[in-house]
Structure formats: structure tokens, C-alpha cells
Scaffold this motif. Sequence first.
Motif, mmCIF file in Angstrom:
data_model
loop_
_atom_site.group_PDB
_atom_site.id
_atom_site.type_symbol
_atom_site.label_atom_id
_atom_site.label_comp_id
_atom_site.label_asym_id
_atom_site.label_seq_id
_atom_site.Cartn_x
_atom_site.Cartn_y
_atom_site.Cartn_z
ATOM 1 N N ARG A 132 28.752 25.048 43.607
ATOM 2 C CA ARG A 132 28.318 23.939 42.759
ATOM 3 C C ARG A 132 29.509 23.099 42.345
ATOM 4 N NH1 ARG A 132 23.103 24.154 40.838
ATOM 5 N NH2 ARG A 132 21.930 25.626 42.091
ATOM 6 N N GLY A 133 29.296 21.812 42.295
ATOM 7 C CA GLY A 133 30.390 20.895 41.985
ATOM 8 C C GLY A 133 30.381 20.421 40.552
ATOM 9 N N LEU A 134 30.928 19.248 40.365
ATOM 10 C CA LEU A 134 31.082 18.656 39.040
ATOM 11 C C LEU A 134 29.736 18.386 38.365
ATOM 12 C CD1 LEU A 134 33.911 16.143 39.990
ATOM 13 C CD2 LEU A 134 34.174 18.396 38.914
ATOM 14 N N GLU A 135 28.664 18.358 39.147
ATOM 15 C CA GLU A 135 27.329 18.108 38.593
ATOM 16 C C GLU A 135 26.760 19.335 37.871
ATOM 17 O OE1 GLU A 135 26.427 20.529 42.071
ATOM 18 O OE2 GLU A 135 27.881 18.943 41.733
ATOM 19 N N ASP A 136 27.397 20.494 38.021
ATOM 20 C CA ASP A 136 26.895 21.726 37.400
ATOM 21 C C ASP A 136 28.032 22.417 36.637
ATOM 22 O OD1 ASP A 136 25.587 24.025 36.637
ATOM 23 O OD2 ASP A 136 24.696 24.383 38.605
ATOM 24 N N PRO A 137 28.443 21.837 35.509
ATOM 25 C CA PRO A 137 29.584 22.378 34.780
ATOM 26 C C PRO A 137 29.358 23.785 34.231
ATOM 27 C CG PRO A 137 28.475 20.710 33.455
ATOM 28 C CD PRO A 137 27.848 20.678 34.826
ATOM 29 N N THR A 138 28.117 24.154 33.989
ATOM 30 C CA THR A 138 27.844 25.484 33.446
ATOM 31 C C THR A 138 28.207 26.573 34.445
ATOM 32 O OG1 THR A 138 26.073 24.591 32.085
ATOM 33 C CG2 THR A 138 26.059 26.963 32.446
ATOM 34 N N ARG A 139 27.701 26.475 35.658
ATOM 35 C CA ARG A 139 27.999 27.508 36.668
ATOM 36 C C ARG A 139 29.473 27.534 37.013
ATOM 37 N NH1 ARG A 139 23.226 28.749 40.833
ATOM 38 N NH2 ARG A 139 21.528 28.290 39.427
ATOM 39 N N ALA A 140 30.066 26.391 37.167
ATOM 40 C CA ALA A 140 31.479 26.349 37.537
ATOM 41 C C ALA A 140 32.349 26.953 36.441
ATOM 42 C CB ALA A 140 31.898 24.914 37.819
ATOM 43 N N THR A 141 32.109 26.542 35.223
ATOM 44 C CA THR A 141 32.906 27.051 34.113
ATOM 45 C C THR A 141 32.739 28.558 33.988
ATOM 46 O OG1 THR A 141 32.750 24.942 32.965
ATOM 47 C CG2 THR A 141 33.329 26.851 31.633
ATOM 48 N N ARG A 142 31.527 29.039 34.139
ATOM 49 C CA ARG A 142 31.282 30.476 34.036
ATOM 50 C C ARG A 142 31.990 31.233 35.152
ATOM 51 N NH1 ARG A 142 31.133 30.628 30.107
ATOM 52 N NH2 ARG A 142 29.241 29.532 29.638
ATOM 53 N N ALA A 143 31.976 30.714 36.362
ATOM 54 C CA ALA A 143 32.671 31.370 37.478
ATOM 55 C C ALA A 143 34.157 31.506 37.180
ATOM 56 C CB ALA A 143 32.461 30.578 38.767
ATOM 57 N N PHE A 144 34.764 30.426 36.687
ATOM 58 C CA PHE A 144 36.197 30.467 36.388
ATOM 59 C C PHE A 144 36.485 31.380 35.198
ATOM 60 C CE2 PHE A 144 35.981 26.094 38.398
ATOM 61 C CZ PHE A 144 36.469 26.533 39.621
ATOM 62 N N GLN A 145 35.593 31.391 34.216
ATOM 63 C CA GLN A 145 35.770 32.262 33.057
ATOM 64 C C GLN A 145 35.741 33.734 33.481
ATOM 65 O OE1 GLN A 145 32.433 32.765 30.498
ATOM 66 N NE2 GLN A 145 33.677 33.340 28.737
ATOM 67 N N LEU A 146 34.759 34.114 34.288
ATOM 68 C CA LEU A 146 34.656 35.505 34.718
ATOM 69 C C LEU A 146 35.812 35.903 35.627
ATOM 70 C CD1 LEU A 146 30.811 35.738 35.246
ATOM 71 C CD2 LEU A 146 32.166 36.685 33.364
ATOM 72 N N ALA A 147 36.281 34.979 36.443
ATOM 73 C CA ALA A 147 37.460 35.257 37.268
ATOM 74 C C ALA A 147 38.672 35.512 36.378
ATOM 75 C CB ALA A 147 37.723 34.090 38.225
ATOM 76 N N LYS A 148 38.809 34.745 35.309
ATOM 77 C CA LYS A 148 39.913 34.935 34.363
ATOM 78 C C LYS A 148 39.828 36.308 33.700
ATOM 79 C CE LYS A 148 41.983 33.005 30.142
ATOM 80 N NZ LYS A 148 41.686 33.934 29.072
ATOM 81 N N VAL A 149 38.644 36.692 33.265
ATOM 82 C CA VAL A 149 38.465 37.992 32.621
ATOM 83 C C VAL A 149 38.834 39.115 33.594
ATOM 84 C CG1 VAL A 149 36.751 39.587 31.656
ATOM 85 C CG2 VAL A 149 36.749 37.184 30.962
ATOM 86 N N ALA A 150 38.386 39.006 34.839
ATOM 87 C CA ALA A 150 38.717 40.022 35.843
ATOM 88 C C ALA A 150 40.226 40.108 36.051
ATOM 89 C CB ALA A 150 38.008 39.712 37.154
ATOM 90 N N LYS A 151 40.882 38.965 36.129
ATOM 91 C CA LYS A 151 42.336 38.936 36.317
ATOM 92 C C LYS A 151 43.043 39.546 35.110
ATOM 93 C CE LYS A 151 46.087 37.901 38.516
ATOM 94 N NZ LYS A 151 46.471 38.681 39.690
ATOM 95 N N GLU A 152 42.584 39.215 33.906
ATOM 96 C CA GLU A 152 43.176 39.770 32.688
ATOM 97 C C GLU A 152 43.076 41.292 32.656
ATOM 98 O OE1 GLU A 152 42.563 36.232 29.386
ATOM 99 O OE2 GLU A 152 40.889 37.616 29.749
ATOM 100 N N LYS A 153 42.024 41.833 33.249
ATOM 101 C CA LYS A 153 41.829 43.273 33.285
ATOM 102 C C LYS A 153 42.641 43.936 34.403
ATOM 103 C CE LYS A 153 37.387 43.935 31.104
ATOM 104 N NZ LYS A 153 37.769 45.168 30.451
ATOM 105 N N GLY A 154 43.373 43.116 35.163
ATOM 106 C CA GLY A 154 44.249 43.654 36.190
ATOM 107 C C GLY A 154 43.671 43.714 37.589
ATOM 108 N N HIS A 155 42.457 43.220 37.761
ATOM 109 C CA HIS A 155 41.830 43.246 39.083
ATOM 110 C C HIS A 155 42.437 42.176 39.988
ATOM 111 C CE1 HIS A 155 38.773 46.040 37.693
ATOM 112 N NE2 HIS A 155 38.572 45.250 36.645
ATOM 113 N N GLU A 156 42.303 42.389 41.286
ATOM 114 C CA GLU A 156 42.722 41.381 42.263
ATOM 115 C C GLU A 156 41.582 40.380 42.399
ATOM 116 O OE1 GLU A 156 43.665 41.119 46.989
ATOM 117 O OE2 GLU A 156 44.368 42.916 45.918
#
Length: 121
Positions: free
Chosen positions: A13-37
Motif C-alpha cells: 500500500r502506498g501513500l493513499e493508505d497511511p494506516t497500513r504503511a505506518t503500522r508496518a513500519f511501527q511493527l518493524a521498529k518494535v521487532a528491531k528493538e527486540k533484537g530480531h533481524e
Amino acid sequence: MITLEKFLFVLSRGLEDPTRATRAFQLAKVAKEKGHEVSIFLVDDAVAYAVLGLADNVMAPTGDAAKPYIDYLVENKVSFYICTPCARTRLYSEDEFIEGAKLSTAAHLIDLATEAKVFTF
């Protein structure tokens, strides 16, 4: 004890769907913070998030902004893979991409998926 895993976030999803995009990046950040690849693969309209400046004003209705999450991921060397034909069709070139983002292929996406837990947005 938490076992470290590989996570692949695939966003279409692109710029037209800020909810899904933001959530994807947020969850990726949380995973990275927990030490995951963590790896991110952008396909279809989501390739816009790899272009410098295009995500600067993207905000979910919750008030979460995409840019701080993307900045964190870039600073922490998370791999961003960009669908080559998707980017070329939209006339984006690698010199416009965020730091570390690289063009990639469907075959590479499948290879990444065989080794990781996959989240799709």
C-alpha cells in the motif's frame, strides 16, 4: 528466553493508505528493538516510501507518523528492498531512495520469505 527470529515486512500500500504503511513500519521498529533481524520489501504503490521526502507527512489516524519509524529503521541498518519493475514503472530511480534502499526482484522476495516470518500490509 526469547528466540531471535527473522522477520520480513512486505508492504504494497502506498501513500493513499497511511494506516497500513505506518503500522508496518511501527511493527518493524518494535521487532528491531527486540533484537530480531528485520527486512522490508516494498512492492506496488509502497515503493513511494523508499523515495526521500515522500513519507514526511504520512500520518495514521492514531497520530502515528511514518517518518520517525522509517528514520529509526534506516539508522539501524534495516534492509529496504524495492521492487525493481514497480519503481521503474513509477519513474523512481535509486538516487532518489532513502539510505540503504536497493532495487530487488520477485525471486529475492521469495528467497527472503523462505527464511523469515512474513507480515504483509
